[in-house]
Each structure stands twice: as structure tokens, then as C-alpha cells.
Design a protein around this motif. Structure first.
Motif, PDB file in Angstrom:
ATOM      1  N   TYR A 250       0.836  -1.210   0.000  1.00 33.22           N
ATOM      2  CA  TYR A 250       0.000   0.000   0.000  1.00 33.22           C
ATOM      3  C   TYR A 250       0.867   1.256   0.000  1.00 33.22           C
ATOM      4  O   TYR A 250       0.608   2.202  -0.769  1.00 33.22           O
ATOM      5  CB  TYR A 250      -0.912  -0.014   1.221  1.00 33.22           C
ATOM      6  N   LYS A 251       1.891   1.286   0.854  1.00 31.64           N
ATOM      7  CA  LYS A 251       2.726   2.477   0.959  1.00 31.64           C
ATOM      8  C   LYS A 251       3.512   2.745  -0.318  1.00 31.64           C
ATOM      9  O   LYS A 251       3.898   3.883  -0.587  1.00 31.64           O
ATOM     10  CB  LYS A 251       3.703   2.355   2.139  1.00 31.64           C
ATOM     11  N   ARG A 252       3.743   1.692  -1.116  1.00 33.37           N
ATOM     12  CA  ARG A 252       4.476   1.871  -2.365  1.00 33.37           C
ATOM     13  C   ARG A 252       3.544   2.004  -3.565  1.00 33.37           C
ATOM     14  O   ARG A 252       3.978   1.907  -4.702  1.00 33.37           O
ATOM     15  CB  ARG A 252       5.475   0.738  -2.544  1.00 33.37           C
ATOM     16  N   GLY A 253       2.284   2.202  -3.289  1.00 36.75           N
ATOM     17  CA  GLY A 253       1.383   2.663  -4.327  1.00 36.75           C
ATOM     18  C   GLY A 253       0.708   1.611  -5.164  1.00 36.75           C
ATOM     19  O   GLY A 253       0.239   1.909  -6.261  1.00 36.75           O
ATOM     20  N   LEU A 254       0.597   0.369  -4.676  1.00 36.52           N
ATOM     21  CA  LEU A 254      -0.171  -0.643  -5.405  1.00 36.52           C
ATOM     22  C   LEU A 254      -1.355  -1.081  -4.562  1.00 36.52           C
ATOM     23  O   LEU A 254      -1.411  -0.862  -3.347  1.00 36.52           O
ATOM     24  CB  LEU A 254       0.711  -1.850  -5.741  1.00 36.52           C
ATOM     25  N   ARG A 255      -2.318  -1.706  -5.229  1.00 31.91           N
ATOM     26  CA  ARG A 255      -3.497  -2.215  -4.545  1.00 31.91           C
ATOM     27  C   ARG A 255      -3.092  -3.247  -3.507  1.00 31.91           C
ATOM     28  O   ARG A 255      -2.259  -4.117  -3.770  1.00 31.91           O
ATOM     29  CB  ARG A 255      -4.441  -2.888  -5.536  1.00 31.91           C
ATOM     30  N   ILE A 256      -3.690  -3.169  -2.327  1.00 34.52           N
ATOM     31  CA  ILE A 256      -3.415  -4.225  -1.353  1.00 34.52           C
ATOM     32  C   ILE A 256      -4.113  -5.498  -1.823  1.00 34.52           C
ATOM     33  O   ILE A 256      -5.177  -5.446  -2.418  1.00 34.52           O
ATOM     34  CB  ILE A 256      -3.866  -3.843   0.069  1.00 34.52           C
ATOM     35  N   PRO A 257      -3.506  -6.640  -1.588  1.00 32.32           N
ATOM     36  CA  PRO A 257      -4.093  -7.892  -2.077  1.00 32.32           C
ATOM     37  C   PRO A 257      -5.179  -8.417  -1.147  1.00 32.32           C
ATOM     38  O   PRO A 257      -5.265  -8.051   0.029  1.00 32.32           O
ATOM     39  CB  PRO A 257      -2.891  -8.842  -2.085  1.00 32.32           C
ATOM     40  N   HIS A 258      -6.023  -9.304  -1.685  1.00 32.45           N
ATOM     41  CA  HIS A 258      -6.899 -10.134  -0.868  1.00 32.45           C
ATOM     42  C   HIS A 258      -6.004 -11.197  -0.231  1.00 32.45           C
ATOM     43  O   HIS A 258      -5.299 -11.931  -0.941  1.00 32.45           O
ATOM     44  CB  HIS A 258      -7.962 -10.816  -1.721  1.00 32.45           C
ATOM     45  N   VAL A 259      -6.037 -11.295   1.084  1.00 25.82           N
ATOM     46  CA  VAL A 259      -5.137 -12.198   1.803  1.00 25.82           C
ATOM     47  C   VAL A 259      -5.912 -13.382   2.357  1.00 25.82           C
ATOM     48  O   VAL A 259      -6.899 -13.199   3.088  1.00 25.82           O
ATOM     49  CB  VAL A 259      -4.419 -11.468   2.953  1.00 25.82           C
TER      50      VAL A 259
END
Length: 859
Positions: free
Chosen positions: A346-355
């Protein structure tokens, strides 16, 4: 605010070209001379907007005219890009551009412009630049796509708030623009892609004519911006609302409901309600507000808990995200992993994944927080519940169809020893089968290596390895763990490994999509197994040899977990030199701390102690830290295992031929490779052995005696002490192998089951650990013995009788067991031989005792 709007009403237009400058003017790309209006409006905007930069700053030749491609015109977008190019030292976006055949009022291209009704069919500035390139094939022009996000909440069409702040898919009105600046100014993100050469885009475009080419290139740029934005934000992920009806009405779930109703005698409605309950148990319920809460909370937590989070190779993920379905497959060390990986992404600018999270974490309060952060929950076993299995697989398929990034821990659970666990292939198979069923986007697996320098669950892991029953997670237990927040936990290391492309594996195994034939199913099964091993190997390739793991490797290889300080420094220096001179892999990182700094760091973390002595200070492991440091030693054991194996063979035998070294290594390597997921194939291992042996001879740890013979240095020399310490890690693995081999050989074929062998080896391992007083519970970890037996079966040394479950084997097991004398120390040989020669009555008594302990929750 109105004054601010008036100030930037004058910001740049792309529709007008400047008069040509005088003939004697010098062309030099983007002129950094924005008008006073633009400077004033930029200054005003900077007071309320603090954008965060996503990704790396592109490398741009400032001698080449550079233009920034933006989806849609708005004054806020225009000024924001201008402000950022100035701050980052990039060619100015708001400046006039003068170059050969190029004379523009600014360096921005808007693919949609409500002022001029411009769409991708009418982009005047792009059209002029294309014409200039067609007129002069030598002319170079850079195009830099720029993604701007006023907030990162996924689209929710029914949200009035989201409708107000949406600024990505259409040109905002003045009201929206003011809202963006006033409300979202502190939650603004900007991403500059790497520059694209316009001449290259023209050459790749099939359209003819100036207008056709402009349309085609504009559409291509717009498509790239679409993919880039989706990789950062993505669609609405609130699955409980959006996908429940779709999943319950899918043909596979409908069929499973009907079959379950027929078997159970329940009504269709009742079984459907049951399926709906399963779906509610499984699905995530993404909430952007909760994600924002986690962002702020975890930023605070990492600062309190760790010295920092070091991330490596993330840009390879960013490069792949726009074009691929990303599946993150990290190793699993701690509960912190769930939060860490999503936080970094998230902090590096991509969508967080479904975990994919175990149902053990679906507890009050915590479970709902995790669910709102993108977690979906799965049971440990689907066995015996076809309806649940079908619903779960259909949910995973829905994620794949929506091209959402997914994350799951391929080991299934947290490693208690620090070694990678054998892969659990359930989620991997679901991912692969979903893609084969209906491909939506190319799939790429991203292995991720996570290592800590201290872990909160350390004491729990040691207790479980020593026999304490595993405790289920609950809020009280987690609150107890949180009490440790004031302790120092060092640095966390997260390294993204080399990607694995599903299409490559499909080609290798000749697997066809949408093919349900038995032959193709067998190929898919083999492919998934191979893919699982490759994921584990790539995780290990991305290993980080941190200072704590080096300290553990050096000190735990001594009888009393202590070394003279000078000797400890030399041992660490030797390990660093081995890892740097013969890198395990290009992705492997070795700490650049000096040995002295590593010792001081270990003291700071309270893992080791320095004891003053008149003959030289002693370095010893701090009280009760031996089993915990063993965990970190195992994190990097694979990096040094070949060097340790050779040292063990030379140290045990005193002198040994190159030929004998090669032979024993070829015999034992498959077991080491299986246990530690080593990347080198068996056919290439001898070449590696020769490289490592040459290095150890250069370091004078092993002596070349001539005539193809090597030997150990003189006893009691510093070099010999280094050889002993280097040999120890491999000896521990070899002792486990020969426990099982000696037991099988002494007891004979068709006498024991796999469970009996594993249990008895566990008992022997406990005995060896007590006799050697090393307090290393991973020495008798049942999972390691199970993996060893599985390897023997896979290699054809033993087979399992399908009727009796007894292990059958021939004389080859006896021959392998005989190699113990070249590997193990005499006292260890005596212990193993005595224990492996148990009578039938003694075996029965041992098994009964273990069964009784298991019944009462102890071992």
C-alpha cells in the motif's frame, strides 16, 4: 479558496502553439520559464496540497523535449504536475517548449479536455508532435504518462462522497476541483511512469495517416494510464455486497447445493442458506477507511517496534502489476506477516491484495478488522464438506475474474523452526485451475522472503517444538503479545523474489486451458507440484543474510554457544566472505555491517553478552536465547549448507579424496535439497562443490594435500577451529537423516509405518538433544523427519504398502546407512545404533508412551 481558483485559471492549455522563435535562438527542450500566473497559482496550491510520490523518479534526458501525458485536464492536475516536476528536478511541465520543429506553450498533453471538447480522437498537441516526428525521423520526443489520484478509495458508484471526489475518469467540474483541493489535498498521490519514445510508438502503430495515428497512439497511452491506475486503486472490493449473489447463482455452486440437498434430505432453500453462511464466513469486506486506519496505526507501530523495514526488489512488482494478475506467495514467519506485506504494498502505491487467512484469526474484533483490510478466511481442511469447498473455490475464482491481486502463505502455517515448510498446494491449485477454467489476465506469482531479527512469537514456537500443545489465537493472547511493544525487535527485511509466470509452466508441462481431459488433469497436477517447489526455491533465493542470523550461525555451531571474541569475529568474517564471493543468488542480500558492528548490534538487541576476560573477552548467547537464535540460523542455512557439508566431511575424516567428497555429496544432496529447497540441480552440484572447495582452500579452512586429497588444518589451530564451527550446521541435518536411515536399516523392511518412523525419530532426536545439552528443539521437529521420508519415497528408495501402510525397501537403504561412518562422530554413531536396535517390545512401549502423551496434549 476562490482566490486560489482565480489564480490558476491561467494555467496552461495544450491547444495553442507558440510563434516560432527567431532563427538564431537555441533549441534546448523544456524551458523552465513558467508565467507569473502559473508560479503564483502553483505556490498557492502547494499550501493545501501535499502529494505523495508513488514509485521511482523516471530517468529522463533533459536534452530531449519531454511531455507529460495526463488522462484529463483540470487546473488542479495541471498545477500539481508542474509543481512536482519542479520539485523532482524533472523537465518542467508548465514551461514553454522550444526545440527543432516544436514550439508549445507547455509540456502537458491531456487526452481529454473539456475546454476544447478534446477526446482521444482530437488531441491537438499530440497530433503536432506526431507530425514533427514524421517530418523528421531523427527527432526525439519523450512522453511520460502521469497518474494522479485525489485519494485512493476504490470506486463505489453509490457513494456520494466518492462521486464528489472522483477526479480520475472524467474532467472535474469547478466544484469537484475545489473539493479535491480542500478535502483530498493531503491524500493525493502522483506516479510518473518511465519515459516512452514517441518515435518508437509511431513505429509500433499500425494506423496510417496523421489523424489515424494520433487516435491510435492516444488510445494506447490512455490504456496504459488505465492499467496503471487500476494497479494502484482497483475496483470496489466490498465482496460481501458485490459478489454474494453472483457466487450463489453460479452453475457450480447451484449444482453443489442440489447434490447436498439430495444427500441430506434438506430443502434447496435450507442448503442455499447454508451456502450463504459459508460465503459470509469466507469473504472479505474491504473498507478504505479501515485501510487508512491501518496505514496510520502500522506506521506508528513499526516506529515503536522496529528500527526499520527494509524492502528490496519492489520495482519488479510495480512493473508487472499493470499487465498481470499478481499472486503474492510469501513465506510465513509471524502473524506480523499479514500486516507487513499489505502495508508495504500500500505504501508503495499498489493495490493491497486479498489475503487468505486461517480461520483461527477470525476471532471477535480482530477478524472483522482483518476482513475490512482485505482478508478472506479459510478453514484448515475442506475434507468431507463438498459444499464449503465449492463455495470457497468459486469465491477464489471470482477474485481471479476481477483480476484482483491475491496473497496466500504457501507453507500453510507459520514455520516454528525458521526453515521453509513443505508447500501446501491447495490454494496454488485453486489459483491455477481458476485461470485454466476461464483465463482473465496472465498470472504471475511473486515469491516474498520475510525475515525478522526478533519475533514476538519466539517463546511460543519453542514451547510448541518441545511438546506444548498449540494454543488457538484469541484476543487476550494477542493483547499479551502486544505488551512486548517496548522491546527492541531490530529491523524487518522484506525481499520480493524473481517472478514465476504461469504461462511458462503451462508451456513446460504442455497444459491446455479449458481442457478437462484426464491427460491434461495429470499434467496440471504435475505442474502445480513443480510450481510449488519453484516458489519455495525463489523465496530462498531472495534471502537476506542479516546480522542476527550470522551471529546465530556462528555461535550456535559451538558446544556452549560461546566463542572467544576474536574467533567470533573471524567466523563471522568467513561466513560473509563465503556469501559474497560465491553468492547464493543475485537476489540474495548479505548485510554490509562489519563483524565488529554485528557483535555490537547483537548486544544492543540483548541476544548476546560480552564477558570480559584477562585473556580476551568472550561472546556468548544470552540466557534462554539459544532456541530463539536457532530459528534465525535456520533462515539462512541454505546459503551456507554446501560449504558446511564439505567442512563436515573433511573434519570428520581428517583427510578425504575429491572423489569421495563428490560421491557422498551426490548421495546426500537430494535430501538437503528437499529439506532446504536448494536451487542447484543434482546434475550441477559437483561443479558447485568444486567452486566452494576451492574457496575454502583459499581461506585455509581446508588444506590441499595433493594427489586429489584434501584434509583438515592442524589441530588446535585457528583455521581448525573455524573448520569445526563451519561443519556444525550440516552435521545437525545429517544426524537427522541417519537417525531415520539407521532405524529403517536395523528394523528391516515391512516393519514400520511412516508415522512410527517419524515418532521414533522424534524420540531419538529428543534424546540426542538432551545428551548434547544443546537445547535445540528443531533438532527433533517431526516435520523434518516427515519431509525426509517423503523424499525417500519420491526418489524410489522406499515404497508404502497400500494395504498395511508399512514401508518397504531393499538393500540400498542399508548401503546408504553405511555412509554414516563418513559423516557422524563416533559418539553419535553409538547413540543411533543403540537406539535403532530396539526390540519389538521396546518399540511397542515407546509408541504406546507417545500415544498416551498425545492423548493428554503433551509429547
Amino acid at each position: 479558496m476562490q482566490k486560489l481558483v482565480n489564480l490558476f485559471k491561467k494555467s496552461g492549455s495544450q491547444s495553442s502553439a507558440l510563434p516560432k522563435p527567431p532563427q538564431n535562438s537555441q533549441d534546448h527542450g523544456n524551458e523552465r520559464t513558467p508565467s507569473p500566473y502559473r508560479r503564483a497559482s502553483t505556490k498557492g496550491l502547494s499550501l493545501v496540497v501535499k502529494p505523495a510520490l508513488l514509485g521511482e523518479i523516471p530517468k529522463i534526458d533533459d536534452k530531449v523535449p519531454t511531455f507529460y501525458v495526463i488522462r484529463s485536464y483540470s487546473r488542479s492536475n495541471s498545477l500539481l504536475v508542474g509543481m512536482q516536476t519542479e520539485a523532482l528536478g524533472l523537465p518542467a511541465a508548465l514551461a514553454e517548449v522550444h526545440a527543432e520543429q516544436i514550439h508549445e506553450t507547455s509540456a502537458m498533453i491531456f487526452l481529454k479536455d473539456r475546454r476544447t471538447k478534446s477526446t482521444n480522437r482530437h488531441v491537438p498537441r499530440l497530433k503536432r508532435l506526431i507530425q514533427a516526428c514524421l517530418d523528421n525521423p531523427e527527432l526525439k520526443i519523450n512522453l511520460v504518462p502521469v497518474t494522479i489520484l485525489w485519494g485512493r478509495a476504490p470506486d463505489k458508484e453509490e457513494s456520494l462522497f466518492r462521486l464528489l471526489m472522483a477526479d480520475e475518469w472524467e474532467s472535474p467540474s469547478k466544484a469537484k476541483q475545489l473539493f479535491n483541493i480542500g478535502v483530498m489535498g493531503r491524500d493525493t498521490f502522483i506516479h510518473f511512469s518511465q519515459a516512452k519514445d514517441l518515435q518508437t510508438l509511431i513505429a509500433q502503430t499500425q494506423a496510417s495517416g496523421e489523424d489515424g495515428m494520433t487516435i491510435a497512439i492516444a488510445q494506447r497511452l490512455q490504456g496504459y494510464l488505465d492499467k496503471q491506475r487500476t494497479s494502484i486503486v482497483g475496483p470496489d472490493l466490498s465482496d460481501k455486497r458485490n459478489v454474494a449473489g453472483e457466487i450463489l447463482s453460479s452453475p457450480k455452486v447451484v449444482k453443489a447445493i442440489e447434490e447436498q440437498a439430495a444427500i441430506s434430505g434438506k430443502s434447496i432453500a435450507a442448503v442455499k442458506a447454508e451456502a450463504q453462511g459459508y460465503l459470509g464466513e469466507i469473504t472479505s469486506n474491504y473498507s478504505h477507511s479501515v485501510v487508512r486506519f491501518f496505514d496510520h496505526f502500522l506506521t506508528w507501530l513499526w516506529t515503536r517496534l522496529y528500527d526499520g523495514v527494509q524492502v528490496r526488489h519492489f520495482e519488479r512488482v510495480r512493473t508487472l502489476a499493470p499487465d498481470y494478475q499478481v499472486v503474492y506467495v510469501p513465506c510465513h514467519r509471524s502473524h506480523v506477516d499479514y500486516l507487513l506485506l499489505s502495508y508495504v504494498i500500500y505504501k508503495r502505491g499498489l493495490r493491497i491484495p486479498h489475503v487468505a487467512a486461517g480461520e483461527n484469526l477470525n476471532i471477535p474484533i480482530l477478524g472483522e478488522l482483518l476482513r475490512s483490510g482485505g482478508a478472506f478466511f479459510m478453514r484448515r481442511s475442506f475434507k468431507g464438506n463438498t459444499l464449503y469447498s465449492t463455495v470457497f473455490k468459486e469465491y477464489v475464482h471470482s477474485l481471479m475474474q476481477r483480476q484482483a491481486p491475491i496473497e496466500y502463505f504457501i507453507e500453510g502455517g507459520r514455520s516454528r523452526t525458521g526453515r521453509l515448510l513443505p508447500p501446501k498446494l491447495g490454494m496454488l491449485a485453486m489459483t491455477v485451475n481458476s485461470h485454466l477454467r476461464k483465463p482473465a489476465k496472465p498470472v504471475v506469482f511473486i515469491p516474498a522472503y520475510i525475515s525478522y531479527e526478533r519475533i514476538m512469537e519466539g517463546a511460543t514456537y519453542v514451547g510448541e517444538l518441545k511438546g506444548k500443545p498449540k494454543e488457538s489465537e484469541n484476543l487476550l493472547g494477542l493483547l499479551k503479545t502486544a505488551r512486548k511493544i517496548e522491546r527492541i525487535f531490530g529491523t524487518v527485511h522484506l525481499s520480493f523474489g524473481s517472478p514465476l509466470y504461469l504461462t511458462d509452466f503451462m508451456e513446460k508441462f504442455q497444459v491446455n486451458a479449458c481442457d478437462d481431459s484426464d491427460e491434461n488433469t495429470k499434467k496440471v497436477h504435475a505442474m502445480v507440484q513443480n510450481l510449488g517447489v519453484k516458489v519455495m526455491q525463489n523465496i530462498n533465493k531472495a534471502a537476506v543474510v542479516n546480522p542476527v542470523s550470522l551471529l546465530a550461525l556462528a555461535l550456535l555451531s559451538t558446544p556452549n554457544a560461546a566463542l572467544d571474541e576474536a574467533q567470533c569475529l573471524e567466523q563471522i568474517r568467513l561466513y560473509q566472505h563465503i556469501a559474497q564471493a560465491l553468492p547464493y543468488d543475485d537476489d540474495t542480500h548479505v548485510t554490509d555491517m562489519t563483524p565488529r558492528q554485528i557483535l555490537n548490534y547483537g548486544v544492543k538487541l540483548k541476544l548476546i553478552e560480552r564477558t570480559p576476560h584477562i585473556l580476551g573477552d568472550m561472546i556468548r548467547v544470552a540466557d534462554k536465547q539459544v532456541p530463539l537464535l536457532s530459528y534465525f540460523k535456520n533462515n539462512i542455512l541454505h546459503v551456507f549448507i554446501i560449504a558446511s557439508l564439505l567442512a563436515a566431511l573433511v573434519q570428520r575424516n581428517g583427510r578425504i579424496s575429491h572423489q569421495k567428497l563428490d560421491g557422498i555429496t551426490e548421495l546426500l544432496y537430494p535430501f538437503l535439497q528437499s529439506e532446504l529447497f536448494l536451487k542447484i540441480s543434482l546434475k550441477n552440484i559437483i561443479e558447485k562443490v568444486h567452486q566452494v572447495l576451492k574457496l575454502l582452500i583459499e581461506q585455509e579452512v581446508i588444506v590441499e594435500l595433493g594427489q586429489g586429497i584434501v584434509g583438515s588444518p592442524e589441530g588446535n589451530s585457528q583455521a581448525y577451529q573455524k573448520l569445526i564451527v563451519l561443519a556444525s550446521p550440516a552435521q545437525q541435518s545429517l544426524e537427522r537423516y541417519f537417525m531415520a536411515l539407521t532405524l529403517l536399516s536395523k528394523q528391516g523392511s515391512d516393519r514400520l509405518t511412516t508415522e512410527q518412523v517419524v515418532t521414533l525419530c522424534h524420540v531419538v532426536g529428543q534424546r540426542v538433544s538432551v545428551l548434547h545439552a544443546d537445547d535445540l528443539p528443531d533438532m527433533f521437529d517431526k516435520a523434518l523427519f516427515t519431509s525426509f521420508i517423503d523424499t525417500l519415497v519420491r526418489m524410489g528408495y522406499i515404497s508404502i504398502n497400500t494395504e498395511t501402510n508399512l514401508l518397504s525397501f531393499d538393500e540400498r537403504i542399508d548401503r546408504i546407512a553405511e555412509f554414516a561412518k563418513f559423516v557422524l562422530q563416533p559418539d553419535m554413531m553409538q547413540v543411533l545404533t543403540h537406539t535403532a536396535s530396539l526390540s519389538s517390545d521396546e518399540l511397542g512401549l515407546a509408541m504406546a508412551s507417545m500415544e498416551k502423551k498425545r492423548k493428554f496434549g503433551i509429547r
